[in-house]
Design an enzyme around this catalytic site. Structure first.
Site, PDB file in Angstrom:
ATOM      1  N   GLU A  28      70.431 103.962 -25.420  1.00  0.00           N
ATOM      2  CA  GLU A  28      69.306 104.220 -24.549  1.00  0.00           C
ATOM      3  C   GLU A  28      70.303 104.014 -22.739  1.00  0.00           C
ATOM      4  OE1 GLU A  28      66.793 101.201 -25.413  1.00  0.00           O
ATOM      5  OE2 GLU A  28      66.397 101.764 -27.129  1.00  0.00           O
ATOM      6  N   GLU A  59      65.192 101.984 -32.690  1.00  0.00           N
ATOM      7  CA  GLU A  59      66.726 101.163 -32.586  1.00  0.00           C
ATOM      8  C   GLU A  59      67.315 101.702 -34.086  1.00  0.00           C
ATOM      9  OE1 GLU A  59      64.710  99.718 -30.536  1.00  0.00           O
ATOM     10  OE2 GLU A  59      65.248  99.119 -29.179  1.00  0.00           O
ATOM     11  N   HIS A 128      65.164  88.624 -24.971  1.00  0.00           N
ATOM     12  CA  HIS A 128      66.408  89.493 -23.974  1.00  0.00           C
ATOM     13  C   HIS A 128      67.161  89.081 -23.996  1.00  0.00           C
ATOM     14  CE1 HIS A 128      62.491  92.431 -23.637  1.00  0.00           C
ATOM     15  NE2 HIS A 128      63.201  93.208 -23.763  1.00  0.00           N
TER      16      HIS A 128
END
Length: 326
Positions: A28, A59, A128
């Site tokens: 990405e 993914e 994250h």
């Protein structure tokens, strides 16, 4: 020359792509945008759109495509951006990437590197900011690498790209802008650090401190502080968690007879838990006390930066734990 961790990763990629036209990069925002950390900037212009390719945010398909590319003889380097996103294609990595060399016989090769930005990142939040190494250590067949400095990052990534085995390459986000002084002739040489080889970052005699990734510079800072108190700490960076260089670690423990493990990931069922069990089984007579585990608190990583920092070990917490061992 002073080199950042991010530059070392980028330079390793460029050198390997120049050396071998079968090496390709995709993920990405790796092409025109140059990766969210700027690591792949300029590579599209140098190597072209057939070798540097953006992907959709999917993914599972990305890992499947990387497997297919590796099976055809290419050497894909797939960037999953954050390590957290490796859990979306968990089945593909855990079952296919890790197991297919074993399942398909000795002629089968899977030269695939999966890069990911790992760990805390100053406010990115609980989805994250995770470390996934301990999860994938349960997948036999997968090489797992977590470099702690620019020199190691470059040499280990070059080794990973040249390997015929699949490699999960974890890059601690908070290290990207860290700098290291490296001699020009060394950095610009085609050096490769063998996978599966630990490094003694600091020698000592009282305690063996095994530190992973982001924790290595913090362990070295703690060792420096403890030295003022007369405590000699040997700091070992495994660099590769699977396979693990037991010889280097065991030789240190036989010298110090005390051992601690510090990691950025959660304490429960973490890297330290596995290593503590291993040392208990194989080095029981060498230990003068229980193995100490220093790890992140068992909580989701908070958005609040102060809370995030509190949950992850720092040099002060490492010092406190080492003092407690003695």
């Amino acid at each position: 020359m002073k080199v950042t961790y991010a530059k070392a990763i980028g330079d390793a990629l460029k050198e390997e792509m120049r050396r071998d036209e079968k090496v390709m990069l995709f993920g990405e925002d790796v092409a025109q945008f140059g990766n969210i950390f700027g690591i792949t900037r300029g590579m599209l212009e140098e190597f072209g759109e057939m070798r540097v390719r953006n992907t959709p945010i999917t993914e599972t398909a990305m890992v499947g495509a990387a497997i297919g590319a590796a099976e055809t003889g290419l050497r894909p380097v797939l960037e999953l951006m954050y390590s957290d996103f490796a859990l979306v294609p968990f089945s593909e990595i855990f079952h296919c990437v890790a197991k297919w060399r074993y399942m398909h016989g000795p002629a089968y090769r899977l030269p695939l590197v999966i890069r990911n930005a790992s760990g805390s990142s100053n406010g990115a939040g609980p989805e994250h900011s995770n470390c996934v190494e301990s999860l994938f250590m349960h997948a036999p067949g997968l090489t797992i690498v977590t470099p702690s400095c620019p020199y190691d990052a470059k040499g280990l990534l070059k080794a990973a790209i040249r390997s015929d085995n699949p490699v999960l390459f974890c890059e601690p986000k908070l290290l990207y802008q860290s700098k290291q002084e490296i001699a020009d002739d060394v950095y610009n040489s085609d050096y490769v650090i063998p996978l599966g080889l630990a490094d003694v970052k600091r020698e000592g005699t009282d305690v063996t401190l095994i530190a992973v990734g982001l924790m290595v510079p913090r362990a070295l800072a703690a060792a420096e502080e403890l030295a003022k108190e007369g405590v000699s700490v040997e700091v070992i960076d495994p660099r590769t968690l699977a396979p693990l260089d037991k010889d280097t670690i065991y030789n240190s423990i036989r010298k110090t007879h005390r051992v601690a493990v510090v990691e950025e990931s959660n304490k429960t069922a973490g890297i330290g838990a596995e290593l503590a069990a291993l040392f208990q089984e194989e080095l029981y007579d060498e230990l003068d006390g229980p193995v100490t585990r220093i790890a992140a608190l068992d909580v989701p990583v908070a958005y609040n930066i102060a809370m995030e920092h509190y949950s992850i070990p720092d040099a002060a917490r490492i010092c406190t734990a080492i003092r407690g061992m003695l």
